[in-house]
Design a protein around this motif. Structure first.
Motif, mmCIF file in Angstrom:
data_model
loop_
_atom_site.group_PDB
_atom_site.id
_atom_site.type_symbol
_atom_site.label_atom_id
_atom_site.label_comp_id
_atom_site.label_asym_id
_atom_site.label_seq_id
_atom_site.Cartn_x
_atom_site.Cartn_y
_atom_site.Cartn_z
ATOM 1 N N LEU A 1 90.984 -98.867 102.300
ATOM 2 C CA LEU A 1 90.852 -97.425 102.152
ATOM 3 C C LEU A 1 92.225 -96.821 101.886
ATOM 4 O O LEU A 1 93.134 -96.941 102.715
ATOM 5 C CB LEU A 1 90.251 -96.806 103.417
ATOM 6 N N ILE A 2 92.382 -96.180 100.756
ATOM 7 C CA ILE A 2 93.665 -95.570 100.427
ATOM 8 C C ILE A 2 93.967 -94.415 101.378
ATOM 9 O O ILE A 2 95.130 -94.114 101.663
ATOM 10 C CB ILE A 2 93.688 -95.101 98.956
ATOM 11 N N SER A 3 92.919 -93.790 101.893
ATOM 12 C CA SER A 3 93.107 -92.667 102.818
ATOM 13 C C SER A 3 93.705 -93.105 104.149
ATOM 14 O O SER A 3 94.194 -92.280 104.915
ATOM 15 C CB SER A 3 91.774 -91.950 103.060
ATOM 16 N N ASP A 4 93.677 -94.416 104.427
ATOM 17 C CA ASP A 4 94.268 -94.938 105.662
ATOM 18 C C ASP A 4 95.709 -95.387 105.482
ATOM 19 O O ASP A 4 96.330 -95.854 106.442
ATOM 20 C CB ASP A 4 93.447 -96.128 106.182
ATOM 21 N N THR A 5 96.238 -95.281 104.279
ATOM 22 C CA THR A 5 97.593 -95.773 104.008
ATOM 23 C C THR A 5 98.621 -94.653 104.114
ATOM 24 O O THR A 5 98.305 -93.475 103.950
ATOM 25 C CB THR A 5 97.686 -96.394 102.606
ATOM 26 N N SER A 6 99.865 -95.053 104.358
ATOM 27 C CA SER A 6 100.977 -94.102 104.377
ATOM 28 C C SER A 6 101.620 -94.049 102.997
ATOM 29 O O SER A 6 101.388 -94.925 102.154
ATOM 30 C CB SER A 6 102.023 -94.532 105.407
ATOM 31 N N GLU A 7 102.427 -93.035 102.758
ATOM 32 C CA GLU A 7 103.113 -92.929 101.475
ATOM 33 C C GLU A 7 104.009 -94.140 101.246
ATOM 34 O O GLU A 7 104.130 -94.650 100.125
ATOM 35 C CB GLU A 7 103.942 -91.646 101.436
ATOM 36 N N GLU B 1 103.525 -97.179 102.376
ATOM 37 C CA GLU B 1 102.688 -98.333 102.047
ATOM 38 C C GLU B 1 102.225 -98.277 100.594
ATOM 39 O O GLU B 1 102.190 -99.304 99.899
ATOM 40 C CB GLU B 1 101.482 -98.390 102.987
ATOM 41 N N ARG B 2 101.878 -97.088 100.139
ATOM 42 C CA ARG B 2 101.444 -96.949 98.748
ATOM 43 C C ARG B 2 102.597 -97.215 97.792
ATOM 44 O O ARG B 2 102.421 -97.850 96.739
ATOM 45 C CB ARG B 2 100.846 -95.556 98.518
ATOM 46 N N GLU C 1 105.054 -103.704 94.152
ATOM 47 C CA GLU C 1 104.647 -105.104 94.126
ATOM 48 C C GLU C 1 103.601 -105.398 93.051
ATOM 49 O O GLU C 1 103.670 -106.421 92.365
ATOM 50 C CB GLU C 1 104.089 -105.501 95.494
ATOM 51 N N GLN C 2 102.626 -104.482 92.865
ATOM 52 C CA GLN C 2 101.482 -104.777 92.013
ATOM 53 C C GLN C 2 101.370 -103.914 90.766
ATOM 54 O O GLN C 2 100.512 -104.163 89.921
ATOM 55 C CB GLN C 2 100.188 -104.610 92.830
ATOM 56 N N GLU D 1 93.119 -88.600 94.313
ATOM 57 C CA GLU D 1 94.402 -87.983 93.971
ATOM 58 C C GLU D 1 95.572 -88.815 94.498
ATOM 59 O O GLU D 1 96.626 -88.890 93.858
ATOM 60 C CB GLU D 1 94.474 -86.557 94.508
ATOM 61 N N LEU D 2 95.389 -89.471 95.631
ATOM 62 C CA LEU D 2 96.435 -90.378 96.128
ATOM 63 C C LEU D 2 96.638 -91.534 95.146
ATOM 64 O O LEU D 2 97.776 -91.950 94.883
ATOM 65 C CB LEU D 2 96.051 -90.922 97.507
ATOM 66 N N ALA D 3 95.543 -92.052 94.600
ATOM 67 C CA ALA D 3 95.635 -93.122 93.600
ATOM 68 C C ALA D 3 96.291 -92.609 92.324
ATOM 69 O O ALA D 3 97.091 -93.317 91.700
ATOM 70 C CB ALA D 3 94.246 -93.689 93.306
ATOM 71 N N CYS D 4 95.947 -91.385 91.929
ATOM 72 C CA CYS D 4 96.566 -90.790 90.736
ATOM 73 C C CYS D 4 98.079 -90.681 90.905
ATOM 74 O O CYS D 4 98.844 -90.927 89.969
ATOM 75 C CB CYS D 4 95.975 -89.408 90.459
ATOM 76 N N GLU D 5 98.496 -90.313 92.106
ATOM 77 C CA GLU D 5 99.935 -90.191 92.361
ATOM 78 C C GLU D 5 100.619 -91.555 92.320
ATOM 79 O O GLU D 5 101.747 -91.681 91.832
ATOM 80 C CB GLU D 5 100.168 -89.514 93.712
ATOM 81 N N MET D 6 99.937 -92.586 92.805
ATOM 82 C CA MET D 6 100.470 -93.947 92.686
ATOM 83 C C MET D 6 100.627 -94.320 91.214
ATOM 84 O O MET D 6 101.642 -94.915 90.817
ATOM 85 C CB MET D 6 99.526 -94.942 93.370
ATOM 86 N N TYR D 7 99.628 -93.975 90.419
ATOM 87 C CA TYR D 7 99.674 -94.269 88.982
ATOM 88 C C TYR D 7 100.867 -93.580 88.336
ATOM 89 O O TYR D 7 101.636 -94.197 87.589
ATOM 90 C CB TYR D 7 98.364 -93.808 88.331
ATOM 91 N N ARG D 8 101.014 -92.287 88.621
ATOM 92 C CA ARG D 8 102.127 -91.537 88.017
ATOM 93 C C ARG D 8 103.467 -92.076 88.472
ATOM 94 O O ARG D 8 104.435 -92.113 87.693
ATOM 95 C CB ARG D 8 101.974 -90.055 88.360
#
Length: 540
Positions: free
Chosen positions: A263-269, A271-272, A278-279, A298-305
């Motif tokens: 769950l991305i909602s359980d991760t910290s900034e 960790e993301r 890494e990936q 939106e957390l995933a979108c921010e990782m992408y950006r």
């Protein structure tokens, strides 16, 4: 005009759907004719010959399953085949099964009218006309190119190309400066290849895309041998799967297939950030809640950006390529080969139209609200009038002269994506309301063709003359398609995709494909048939 030639069935379109439909109809002993606008078979892969054109489904799965002999004799070379190889496969199928003798090429259907004689009269641009008990539309979901209406487009003095109508002889861009409008799937595939050829490439981008690396590669002889030995099991798994793809040895787009569990909602900034380092872009795939919650998305979108900012050299270009304002997963997944790397080249310029749109096309280039750009040639990579475009381009009239365009004025209405109330004996292969573009098209095509062939067999055995969807069944199915998509990223208010018709001005905003899963859809279709074609009106 001469008297109409009469057949049991007229099929429109000689792509993979039309060819397999013809093969099945012949086996039933029916007289059938395909009418095809192009000069040869192949459908989408006949017309879309732009640089970099490639399938995003693993080749071993993007192929016919109806003939074990065909499976064994054809050998694909790459995980995801390029357009020339797919077209060669289509030609091989046409030759192997002798299909061309029942195909009329260079013939575009202009109208199909259902008459008082309970037959369809099909007229063409060649002046030929045909009569048939059944009319089957195998016109494809992505077959009508969309060219945006831009002021001054007719004034451009140089050559103009559309990715969906690419010259068959190819185009040499060496020493040429050119502009390309559009960064959807076609643009994402074409831009890196054109950039390697052109003197300079200016990319006009309205909406940045979320795109993932394809990880394409040649297939080994050992892997091909393994697949061919296991084809029966692979095909059954495809038919029962959600998307008609099992990613045998690979995942979508050649990625390793790993079901998301975290769950991305359980991760910290932190960790993301570590996951991105890494990936890369692939880090997003591990989170199951990205498709369920806009906040998680939106957390995933921010990782992408964040990762995008790391791989693009110029910060302004990186910012211009960053998708914002809509969720990952609301549009059809796009995969690429060296797409972002192309924007690190000295001969590629990005024009982010969010900073100021196109005002007009001139004789020498494009004027935007930002500045003017000049080039020698122009490419439209602006996609298609998807799913309904080919059907509505024809004058299709059902009972009492009702036109399909009028009946679909508020959006497409079908039962199972196979039939339309008021249009007896008209079938639409992979029509709106079916999994179609949200699945491996080859798997969906075979399922629809087999269902239609079995339906006609049932009708003939029971001496039934006509079949059409009932009004209630059609309404219930439309509601089911909507309810299934409701709450997903695909129908988010901020999503403007061609699934919704958003790329065509004036087209009703209706979610067109069925996302309940191909395996589940197949079971529903089979159950309807077992119950004597429940939801259909059959008459003698």
């Amino acid at each position: 005009m001469s008297e109409p030639r009469e057949y049991d069935v007229i099929v429109v379109g000689a792509g993979f759907a039309g060819m397999y439909m013809l093969h099945r109809l012949r086996a039933l002993g029916l007289t059938a004719r395909i009418l095809e606008a192009g000069k040869d078979v192949g459908g989408t892969w006949y017309w879309n010959r732009y640089p970099g054109a490639r399938c995003d489904v693993p080749s071993m799965e993007y192929s016919y399953s109806f003939s074990p002999e065909l499976e064994q004799e054809w050998t694909w070379t790459e995980v995801m085949a390029a357009q020339p190889e797919i077209l060669a496969y289509a030609n091989h199928v046409a030759d192997r099964f002798g299909l061309r003798q029942d195909i009329q090429f260079n013939t575009r259907v202009s109208s199909a009218h259902y008459g008082d004689d309970k037959k369809w009269t099909i007229s063409t641009d060649t002046g030929d006309s045909f009569k048939a008990r059944f009319s089957i539309m195998a016109t494809g979901c992505l077959s009508v190119p969309n060219t945006p209406d831009i002021e001054g487009a007719e004034n451009f003095a140089g050559p103009v190309y559309h990715t969906g109508q690419w010259p068959h002889e190819g185009v040499d861009f060496a020493g040429i400066s050119l502009g390309i409008i559009g960064t959807g799937s076609s643009g994402v595939q074409a831009i890196p290849v054109i950039a390697e050829q052109a003197k300079h490439l200016t990319v006009f981008q309205r909406t940045p895309n979320y795109t993932m690396p394809a990880h394409n590669k040649p297939m080994t002889a050992k892997f091909i041998e393994k697949v061919k030995a296991d084809y029966a099991s692979i095909r059954q798994q495809q038919r029962e799967s959600e998307f008609g793809i099992i990613g045998y040895g690979f995942g979508f787009g050649g990625n390793t297939r790993t079901p998301p569990t975290a769950l991305i909602s359980d991760t910290s900034e932190e960790e993301r950030h570590a996951a991105v380092l890494e990936q890369g872009f692939g880090a997003i795939h591990q989170y199951i809640d990205v498709g369920l919650s806009l906040e998680a998305n939106e957390l995933a979108c921010e990782m992408y950006r964040k990762h995008l900012g790391q791989i693009i050299d110029d910060p302004s270009t990186a910012e211009g390529l960053m998708p914002r304002g809509y969720p990952i997963g609301c549009k059809r997944p796009v995969i690429d080969t060296q797409y972002y790397e192309a924007f690190n080249r000295d001969n590629v310029t990005l024009v982010d139209l969010r900073r100021g749109g196109i005002k007009r096309i001139t004789t020498t280039g494009i004027q935007t609200e930002q500045e003017d750009f000049e080039f020698d040639a122009l490419v439209y990579a602006t996609g298609f009038d998807a799913m309904t475009g080919a059907l509505l381009n024809m004058d299709i009239r059902g009972r009492d002269g009702v036109t399909l365009s009028d009946y679909w004025e508020a959006g497409p209405r079908t039962y199972l994506g196979l039939q339309v109330n008021g249009f007896p004996n008209l079938f639409t292969i992979t029509g709106p309301g079916s999994p179609s573009v949200r699945s491996n098209m080859m798997t969906s095509i075979e399922q629809h063709v087999d269902w239609i062939a079995d339906c006609i067999t049932y009708m003939d055995y029971h001496q039934l003359r006509a079949i059409e969807a009932t009004e209630q069944a059609e309404a219930d199915w439309i509601k089911h398609v909507y309810e299934t998509a409701k709450g997903s990223m695909l129908t988010a208010p901020s999503c403007n995709s061609w699934y919704l018709g958003a790329n065509i001005p004036g087209k009703p905003r209706i979610f067109m494909p069925y996302i309940g899963g191909l395996g589940s859809y197949r079971k529903q279709c089979d159950d309807i048939a077992r119950r004597g074609y429940a939801g259909f009106s059959l008459t003698a």
